[in-house]
Design a protein around this motif. Sequence first.
Motif, short mmCIF file in Angstrom:
data_model
loop_
_atom_site.label_atom_id
_atom_site.label_comp_id
_atom_site.label_asym_id
_atom_site.label_seq_id
_atom_site.Cartn_x
_atom_site.Cartn_y
_atom_site.Cartn_z
N GLY A 1 -2.33 4.27 79.72
CA GLY A 1 -3.48 3.92 78.89
C GLY A 1 -3.01 3.48 77.53
O GLY A 1 -1.85 3.70 77.16
N LYS B 1 -12.26 4.02 76.83
CA LYS B 1 -12.01 5.12 77.78
C LYS B 1 -13.32 5.48 78.51
O LYS B 1 -13.30 5.83 79.68
CB LYS B 1 -11.45 6.36 77.05
CG LYS B 1 -10.09 6.17 76.42
CD LYS B 1 -8.98 5.85 77.40
CE LYS B 1 -8.49 7.03 78.19
NZ LYS B 1 -7.27 6.72 78.96
N VAL C 1 4.20 6.88 83.61
CA VAL C 1 5.30 7.85 83.58
C VAL C 1 6.25 7.61 82.40
O VAL C 1 6.96 8.52 81.98
CB VAL C 1 6.06 7.84 84.95
CG1 VAL C 1 6.93 6.59 85.06
CG2 VAL C 1 6.87 9.11 85.14
N THR C 2 6.22 6.39 81.84
CA THR C 2 7.07 6.12 80.67
C THR C 2 6.42 6.64 79.38
O THR C 2 7.01 6.57 78.32
CB THR C 2 7.32 4.61 80.50
OG1 THR C 2 6.04 3.95 80.53
CG2 THR C 2 8.19 4.05 81.62
N LYS D 1 -7.39 -4.36 78.03
CA LYS D 1 -6.44 -4.56 79.15
C LYS D 1 -5.91 -3.21 79.66
O LYS D 1 -5.92 -2.94 80.86
CB LYS D 1 -5.24 -5.39 78.65
CG LYS D 1 -5.49 -6.85 78.56
CD LYS D 1 -4.16 -7.59 78.71
CE LYS D 1 -4.36 -9.06 79.02
NZ LYS D 1 -4.94 -9.79 77.88
N CYS E 1 -2.28 7.89 84.54
CA CYS E 1 -2.02 8.40 83.17
C CYS E 1 -1.71 7.27 82.20
O CYS E 1 -1.50 7.54 81.02
CB CYS E 1 -0.84 9.37 83.17
SG CYS E 1 -1.13 10.85 84.12
N LEU F 1 5.43 -2.54 88.21
CA LEU F 1 3.97 -2.69 88.09
C LEU F 1 3.67 -4.19 88.02
O LEU F 1 4.10 -4.86 87.09
CB LEU F 1 3.47 -2.00 86.83
CG LEU F 1 1.97 -2.15 86.56
CD1 LEU F 1 1.15 -1.33 87.55
CD2 LEU F 1 1.61 -1.72 85.14
N1 LIG Z 1 -1.61 11.75 73.58
C1 LIG Z 1 -2.75 12.39 73.49
O1 LIG Z 1 -2.94 13.28 72.63
C2 LIG Z 1 -3.87 12.06 74.45
C3 LIG Z 1 -5.03 12.84 74.37
C4 LIG Z 1 -6.08 12.57 75.25
C5 LIG Z 1 -5.95 11.56 76.17
N2 LIG Z 1 -4.83 10.81 76.23
C6 LIG Z 1 -4.77 9.74 77.25
O2 LIG Z 1 -3.60 9.88 78.01
C7 LIG Z 1 -3.10 8.61 78.39
C8 LIG Z 1 -1.63 8.53 78.04
O3 LIG Z 1 -1.46 8.77 76.67
P1 LIG Z 1 0.00 9.03 76.07
O4 LIG Z 1 -0.16 9.89 74.89
O5 LIG Z 1 0.89 9.41 77.16
O6 LIG Z 1 0.34 7.56 75.59
P2 LIG Z 1 1.76 6.83 75.49
O7 LIG Z 1 2.85 7.79 75.24
O8 LIG Z 1 1.55 5.72 74.54
O9 LIG Z 1 1.96 6.24 76.96
C9 LIG Z 1 1.15 5.23 77.44
C10 LIG Z 1 1.56 4.89 78.85
O10 LIG Z 1 0.66 3.90 79.36
C11 LIG Z 1 1.38 2.71 79.70
N3 LIG Z 1 0.57 1.55 79.35
C12 LIG Z 1 -0.06 1.29 78.18
N4 LIG Z 1 -0.70 0.10 78.25
C13 LIG Z 1 -0.47 -0.38 79.49
C14 LIG Z 1 -0.86 -1.56 80.16
N5 LIG Z 1 -1.61 -2.50 79.57
N6 LIG Z 1 -0.43 -1.75 81.42
C15 LIG Z 1 0.33 -0.82 82.02
N7 LIG Z 1 0.75 0.32 81.45
C16 LIG Z 1 0.34 0.53 80.18
C17 LIG Z 1 2.65 2.77 78.88
O11 LIG Z 1 3.62 1.98 79.50
P3 LIG Z 1 4.81 1.28 78.66
O12 LIG Z 1 5.86 2.34 78.52
O13 LIG Z 1 5.22 0.16 79.53
O14 LIG Z 1 4.23 0.85 77.35
C18 LIG Z 1 2.96 4.26 78.94
O15 LIG Z 1 3.54 4.59 80.17
C19 LIG Z 1 -3.94 7.58 77.67
O16 LIG Z 1 -4.79 7.00 78.61
C20 LIG Z 1 -4.72 8.36 76.64
O17 LIG Z 1 -6.01 7.83 76.54
C21 LIG Z 1 -3.79 11.04 75.39
#
Ligand SMILES: NC(=O)c1ccc[n+]([C@@H]2O[C@H](COP(=O)([O-])OP(=O)(O)OC[C@H]3O[C@@H](n4cnc5c(N)ncnc54)[C@H](OP(=O)(O)O)[C@@H]3O)[C@@H](O)[C@H]2O)c1
Length: 402
Positions: A99, A169, A6-7, A111, A97, A67
């Motif tokens: 990742g 993934k 959610v962050t 991880k 969500c 978490l």
């Molecule tokens: N952005 C895109 O265009 C896109 C497209 C396709 C798929 N996705 C998928 O969507 C998901 C989210 O992407 P996003 O764009 O929202 O990325 P993001 O803004 O970087 O957010 C990532 C989120 O995952 C958490 N996280 C990362 N590593 C973690 C860990 N080791 N343990 C626990 N929490 C962790 C982060 O928490 P912290 O705040 O604590 O770091 C944050 O809440 C990903 O799985 C990605 O593969 C994204």
Amino acid sequence: VLLTGVTGFLGSLVAAKLLREDTVDLVCPVRGAPARGDVIAPIEAELAIAGRPMSASERARITLVALPPLDEIDRLEDAAAGLDARLAWPPAEIIHCAGCLDYFDAEALEKGNVELTQQLVAQARRWGVRRFVFLSTAFSGGYSDQIIPESIHEQAIARRDPTDYTRSKRQAEWIVAGSGVPFLIIRPSIVIGSSQDGHYSGKRYGLYQLWMGMERLIFDQWRPVFQAVGPRVATHFVHQDVFQEMFIAAWRHLPPGSVFHAVSAEGPTLMALWSLWLDACLRPGRIEYFQQVADLPVHQMDRRQRSLMALASVNLEIATSSWRFETTNLARLERMGYDFTRTALSSIAVCQQAFIDESATIRAFIEENRSRFVDTPEVIEMEMVGQAGRAREAEVLLRRAL
Ligand SMILES: NC(=O)c1ccc[n+]([C@@H]2O[C@H](COP(=O)([O-])OP(=O)(O)OC[C@H]3O[C@@H](n4cnc5c(N)ncnc54)[C@H](OP(=O)(O)O)[C@@H]3O)[C@@H](O)[C@H]2O)c1
């Protein structure tokens, strides 16, 4: 619902959509004890942009819990103690969500994508949740010259991955699909700003990496020649508001075991995206488009343009490959009445304009250099040269005015 990530960008978009369009309560595990106000602010902003400020009852439906470390995920169970008595526990569903998108950090990818998913799936099994929703990526199958199916990638096929990210993934998908827990896997392509007003709440990924790289590198002076990797290959972006629509539609209607490509039909070509950008803020006299990163005449290139291409090389490499995605589920949802806005050059232009409007550097550059801007630049497409190192004698395939 237990909602992870959610962050992050997509997690906060999912939270906003569920708060506004459903009645579900969200219990959100977060790491590092962030202030509640900081976590809620982006969700609040999305809801306000969507037409109405976050209400007190919407706000009350988000609960943050700590978490636990990866190897102690079962301590999520302890979260129950601090929860409001009206919340049912354990959660009926997990929407995962969280990742890692760091292409170059294999350990963090392992991880954040593989191990975290493994632990959450194990917890889902212990809780007996009715569904595990996993946010994957449309690119999780790696490079393919076939249409990528809306099914779990076959494990026996050798695959070539653009980065460790796609591999991690895909492994996470296998964990989810093999868990025995009913699942929904949503695979978005690259998420960009809103189709309505262009606002973008994500990090510097994809198109924004390129735009921000340009903002940093090439607005020091007007350049008569611009060289870029820009083949006529379709790009794959989905607007963040459209992603939200796709998410809620899939969440509500797709049956267990579904894999859903949250993508737009073939988008504008990479070449068209460059033209849109160059037309808006650089207008050189001559534009040279190369077919792939390996074809760039790096030794003869302007240093800053070369740095730009190096910075974006991985994403450019991915973009020059032709990706085709099955869209059966998209069509199924559209037949139910959903109308997902397609990503077009005109809708990307809205995002681009929002980006330019927010950049003092680019606005100042346009102001100072407008008199030099060329109305109809010479546009040259270079033929594919082949592997790096081969003599770079690219034939000019086509010369034309823009
Ligand atoms: N952005 C895109 O265009 C896109 C497209 C396709 C798929 N996705 C998928 O969507 C998901 C989210 O992407 P996003 O764009 O929202 O990325 P993001 O803004 O970087 O957010 C990532 C989120 O995952 C958490 N996280 C990362 N590593 C973690 C860990 N080791 N343990 C626990 N929490 C962790 C982060 O928490 P912290 O705040 O604590 O770091 C944050 O809440 C990903 O799985 C990605 O593969 C994204």
